[in-house]
Design a protein around this motif. Sequence first.
Motif, PDB file in Angstrom:
ATOM      1  N   PHE A 326       0.838  -1.200   0.000  1.00 45.04           N
ATOM      2  CA  PHE A 326       0.000   0.000   0.000  1.00 45.04           C
ATOM      3  C   PHE A 326       0.876   1.254   0.000  1.00 45.04           C
ATOM      4  CE2 PHE A 326      -2.619   3.373   1.526  1.00 45.04           C
ATOM      5  CZ  PHE A 326      -3.926   3.045   1.212  1.00 45.04           C
ATOM      6  N   ALA A 327       1.915   1.250   0.849  1.00 48.87           N
ATOM      7  CA  ALA A 327       2.797   2.416   0.941  1.00 48.87           C
ATOM      8  C   ALA A 327       3.520   2.664  -0.377  1.00 48.87           C
ATOM      9  CB  ALA A 327       3.799   2.218   2.065  1.00 48.87           C
ATOM     10  N   LEU A 328       4.005   1.605  -1.025  1.00 48.66           N
ATOM     11  CA  LEU A 328       4.718   1.759  -2.290  1.00 48.66           C
ATOM     12  C   LEU A 328       3.784   2.294  -3.371  1.00 48.66           C
ATOM     13  CD1 LEU A 328       6.884  -1.504  -2.330  1.00 48.66           C
ATOM     14  CD2 LEU A 328       7.655   0.839  -1.879  1.00 48.66           C
ATOM     15  N   GLY A 329       2.575   1.759  -3.427  1.00 48.10           N
ATOM     16  CA  GLY A 329       1.615   2.249  -4.414  1.00 48.10           C
ATOM     17  C   GLY A 329       1.271   3.699  -4.195  1.00 48.10           C
ATOM     18  N   SER A 330       1.071   4.075  -2.935  1.00 51.92           N
ATOM     19  CA  SER A 330       0.751   5.463  -2.609  1.00 51.92           C
ATOM     20  C   SER A 330       1.897   6.389  -2.975  1.00 51.92           C
ATOM     21  CB  SER A 330       0.419   5.574  -1.122  1.00 51.92           C
ATOM     22  OG  SER A 330       0.128   6.907  -0.768  1.00 51.92           O
ATOM     23  N   ALA A 331       3.143   5.972  -2.690  1.00 52.56           N
ATOM     24  CA  ALA A 331       4.308   6.803  -3.012  1.00 52.56           C
ATOM     25  C   ALA A 331       4.432   6.998  -4.518  1.00 52.56           C
ATOM     26  CB  ALA A 331       5.571   6.155  -2.459  1.00 52.56           C
ATOM     27  N   VAL A 349      -9.326  12.552  -8.409  1.00 45.88           N
ATOM     28  CA  VAL A 349      -9.648  12.104  -7.055  1.00 45.88           C
ATOM     29  C   VAL A 349     -10.685  10.988  -7.111  1.00 45.88           C
ATOM     30  CG1 VAL A 349     -10.580  12.819  -4.815  1.00 45.88           C
ATOM     31  CG2 VAL A 349      -9.082  14.362  -6.098  1.00 45.88           C
ATOM     32  N   ALA A 350     -11.704  11.152  -7.958  1.00 46.55           N
ATOM     33  CA  ALA A 350     -12.735  10.117  -8.072  1.00 46.55           C
ATOM     34  C   ALA A 350     -12.145   8.803  -8.564  1.00 46.55           C
ATOM     35  CB  ALA A 350     -13.838  10.594  -9.017  1.00 46.55           C
ATOM     36  N   ALA A 351     -11.247   8.876  -9.546  1.00 46.19           N
ATOM     37  CA  ALA A 351     -10.601   7.658 -10.052  1.00 46.19           C
ATOM     38  C   ALA A 351      -9.779   6.994  -8.955  1.00 46.19           C
ATOM     39  CB  ALA A 351      -9.722   7.998 -11.256  1.00 46.19           C
ATOM     40  N   GLY A 352      -9.080   7.792  -8.153  1.00 48.27           N
ATOM     41  CA  GLY A 352      -8.303   7.235  -7.055  1.00 48.27           C
ATOM     42  C   GLY A 352      -9.183   6.557  -6.020  1.00 48.27           C
ATOM     43  N   LEU A 353     -10.288   7.187  -5.660  1.00 44.06           N
ATOM     44  CA  LEU A 353     -11.203   6.591  -4.686  1.00 44.06           C
ATOM     45  C   LEU A 353     -11.784   5.277  -5.200  1.00 44.06           C
ATOM     46  CD1 LEU A 353     -13.014   9.846  -3.531  1.00 44.06           C
ATOM     47  CD2 LEU A 353     -11.665   8.342  -2.072  1.00 44.06           C
ATOM     48  N   LEU A 354     -12.097   5.235  -6.496  1.00 45.87           N
ATOM     49  CA  LEU A 354     -12.600   3.992  -7.082  1.00 45.87           C
ATOM     50  C   LEU A 354     -11.556   2.886  -6.975  1.00 45.87           C
ATOM     51  CD1 LEU A 354     -14.770   2.448  -8.641  1.00 45.87           C
ATOM     52  CD2 LEU A 354     -13.772   3.359 -10.764  1.00 45.87           C
ATOM     53  N   ALA A 355     -10.292   3.216  -7.231  1.00 43.36           N
ATOM     54  CA  ALA A 355      -9.219   2.224  -7.123  1.00 43.36           C
ATOM     55  C   ALA A 355      -9.070   1.721  -5.690  1.00 43.36           C
ATOM     56  CB  ALA A 355      -7.905   2.811  -7.621  1.00 43.36           C
ATOM     57  N   VAL A 356      -9.211   2.624  -4.717  1.00 45.52           N
ATOM     58  CA  VAL A 356      -9.117   2.213  -3.313  1.00 45.52           C
ATOM     59  C   VAL A 356     -10.254   1.249  -2.961  1.00 45.52           C
ATOM     60  CG1 VAL A 356      -9.162   2.990  -0.914  1.00 45.52           C
ATOM     61  CG2 VAL A 356      -7.945   4.329  -2.621  1.00 45.52           C
ATOM     62  N   LEU A 383      -3.737  -4.684  -2.040  1.00 43.70           N
ATOM     63  CA  LEU A 383      -3.321  -3.503  -1.277  1.00 43.70           C
ATOM     64  C   LEU A 383      -2.478  -2.559  -2.127  1.00 43.70           C
ATOM     65  CD1 LEU A 383      -2.505  -4.899   2.293  1.00 43.70           C
ATOM     66  CD2 LEU A 383      -4.431  -3.462   1.604  1.00 43.70           C
ATOM     67  N   LEU A 384      -1.718  -3.103  -3.068  1.00 42.85           N
ATOM     68  CA  LEU A 384      -0.966  -2.253  -3.993  1.00 42.85           C
ATOM     69  C   LEU A 384      -1.919  -1.407  -4.824  1.00 42.85           C
ATOM     70  CD1 LEU A 384       1.689  -1.396  -5.386  1.00 42.85           C
ATOM     71  CD2 LEU A 384       1.402  -3.369  -6.912  1.00 42.85           C
ATOM     72  N   VAL A 385      -2.993  -2.028  -5.320  1.00 45.75           N
ATOM     73  CA  VAL A 385      -3.996  -1.278  -6.091  1.00 45.75           C
ATOM     74  C   VAL A 385      -4.623  -0.184  -5.239  1.00 45.75           C
ATOM     75  CG1 VAL A 385      -6.224  -1.466  -7.271  1.00 45.75           C
ATOM     76  CG2 VAL A 385      -4.479  -3.234  -7.618  1.00 45.75           C
ATOM     77  N   ALA A 386      -4.979  -0.534  -3.988  1.00 41.23           N
ATOM     78  CA  ALA A 386      -5.568   0.467  -3.090  1.00 41.23           C
ATOM     79  C   ALA A 386      -4.590   1.603  -2.815  1.00 41.23           C
ATOM     80  CB  ALA A 386      -5.993  -0.198  -1.777  1.00 41.23           C
ATOM     81  N   GLY A 387      -3.306   1.277  -2.665  1.00 42.25           N
ATOM     82  CA  GLY A 387      -2.304   2.312  -2.430  1.00 42.25           C
ATOM     83  C   GLY A 387      -2.135   3.232  -3.624  1.00 42.25           C
ATOM     84  N   LEU A 388      -2.137   2.661  -4.832  1.00 42.16           N
ATOM     85  CA  LEU A 388      -2.058   3.491  -6.037  1.00 42.16           C
ATOM     86  C   LEU A 388      -3.233   4.467  -6.084  1.00 42.16           C
ATOM     87  CD1 LEU A 388      -0.999   0.769  -8.638  1.00 42.16           C
ATOM     88  CD2 LEU A 388       0.374   2.746  -7.947  1.00 42.16           C
ATOM     89  N   GLY A 389      -4.409   3.995  -5.710  1.00 43.14           N
ATOM     90  CA  GLY A 389      -5.565   4.889  -5.677  1.00 43.14           C
ATOM     91  C   GLY A 389      -5.438   5.957  -4.617  1.00 43.14           C
ATOM     92  N   SER A 390      -4.923   5.585  -3.441  1.00 44.98           N
ATOM     93  CA  SER A 390      -4.805   6.551  -2.346  1.00 44.98           C
ATOM     94  C   SER A 390      -3.888   7.707  -2.719  1.00 44.98           C
ATOM     95  CB  SER A 390      -4.282   5.840  -1.095  1.00 44.98           C
ATOM     96  OG  SER A 390      -4.268   6.718   0.012  1.00 44.98           O
ATOM     97  N   GLY A 391      -2.825   7.421  -3.465  1.00 42.50           N
ATOM     98  CA  GLY A 391      -1.921   8.480  -3.889  1.00 42.50           C
ATOM     99  C   GLY A 391      -2.568   9.478  -4.826  1.00 42.50           C
TER     100      GLY A 391
END
Length: 485
Positions: A326-331, A349-356, A383-391
């Motif tokens: 998650f941390a790596l995806g977010s970074a 932001v909407a696309a990121g929330l959807l990924a999370v 969790l990597l996908v969720a982290g990419l969305g969170s970023g």
Amino acid sequence: MSAAGTPPPAGIDPADDRRRWKALGVGLAAAFMTLLDISIVNVALPSLDRALHASPSDLQWVLSGYALTFGLALVPAGRFGDARGRRNAFVFGIALFTVTSALAGLAPNATWLVIARLLQGAAAGIVNPQVTGVIQEMFRGPERARPFGLLGATIGISTAVGPLLGGLLIALGGEEHGWRYVFFVNIPVGIVTVILGWRLLPARAKERADRHRLDPVGVVLLGIGVLLVLLPLVQEQQWRTPWKWVLIPAGLLVLLAFALWERRYARHTTPLFDLRLFGFRSYALGALIGLVYFGGFTAIFFIYTLFLQNGHGYSPLIAGLAITPFALGSAASSAVSGRFVNRLGRPMVAAGLLAVVVGLAATALALQWFPHVPAPWVTAAPLLVAGLGSGLVIAPNQTLTLSQVPVPQAGSGAGMLQTGQRIGAAAGIAAVGSVFFSSLASSRGNWTTAFEHSLVVATVIIALALVAALVDVGLGRWWRHRHPS
């Protein structure tokens, strides 16, 4: 060339440009340290539980109490920085944070630790609006996207990387004393940040300092209202009486009184928080998205570390490593989101929330479909996908939300935004944690079931933030259609 690697804007002296990027670096270091302490403690909970014989109430207060006082201090501290200059507030806040970190690390019992965490959270709340205010003051217009992107990345990465760093420190210090290192690590960083902050941050805003009173009535009303709303959530497992829920409507009434007072106060002088900022759609919906998202986002790390350590016997280090995807995806996504936020706006932001949402739903499904595969492995990809969305959520939402806030209100505006995030985090930990512990009791100690149920609740909370983002996107398109020029 500026410290950011690009030529300074026209009219900006190169030396001043370098200084402002150095000041930003100091601010980001402080923000990272204070926000890290939201999540780094998660992996230390089982260790300090055994060392200090802490009750479930103590453990929730170690987490939620920090977020609570953090949120309570943000708006008055931001207003103070707006009115009297940011450097003094920043240096005082970091010095207090450093001292209270030492007190937390020296705690001989759970009560001492909870009190130290409450003070530590208040110190963090003093520091953070000064960082955002410095960005608003020292950068202008579209050039704010990059520093706000860096701040958003700092928020996301510090929260996600906390469990890993906590696991490393506990492995270094041992099960009995390693949790103390989680707090002691702040001391050298805090000392250096105090020195550099005094040297580099602007002592006064460039505009004439505001000498009006700092609205003590507003401070008291806001503080009481937030406390009344959050107390029954934080103490849900410990206070068995149904009368506790009366505190929530009582708190909402106090917050209504706060809003009415601020409206009246604004007729005569500068209020603690100018409610007219909610007249900007970008600010109103952005603040709502931040509040709701942090309600689900922060709670995930709390329940996941308990699930891995207490439920499956993993070490703090392995529990921290399990959250690293998650941390790596977010970074990774945070590093690029600042370049596109002005072009793409809220749809990013909407696309990121959807990924999370997709990533967290996939995490719950993976645990169901592959029950015999070690949890850290089976959850890594989702969790990597969720982290990419969170970023794509935290940094762009921060930039868009504050884009229309006037510089004289930068500190209090950012303080209210972050207050929502901290309140969301405290309420999310309380609500999702309550579901976790209730499910654990009803399933007779089935940790996987408890985690899955609470993860579903966290995912639904984040889905509500997605709905708010889609509403903002829809309103924006409607406005552009009605006003094509």
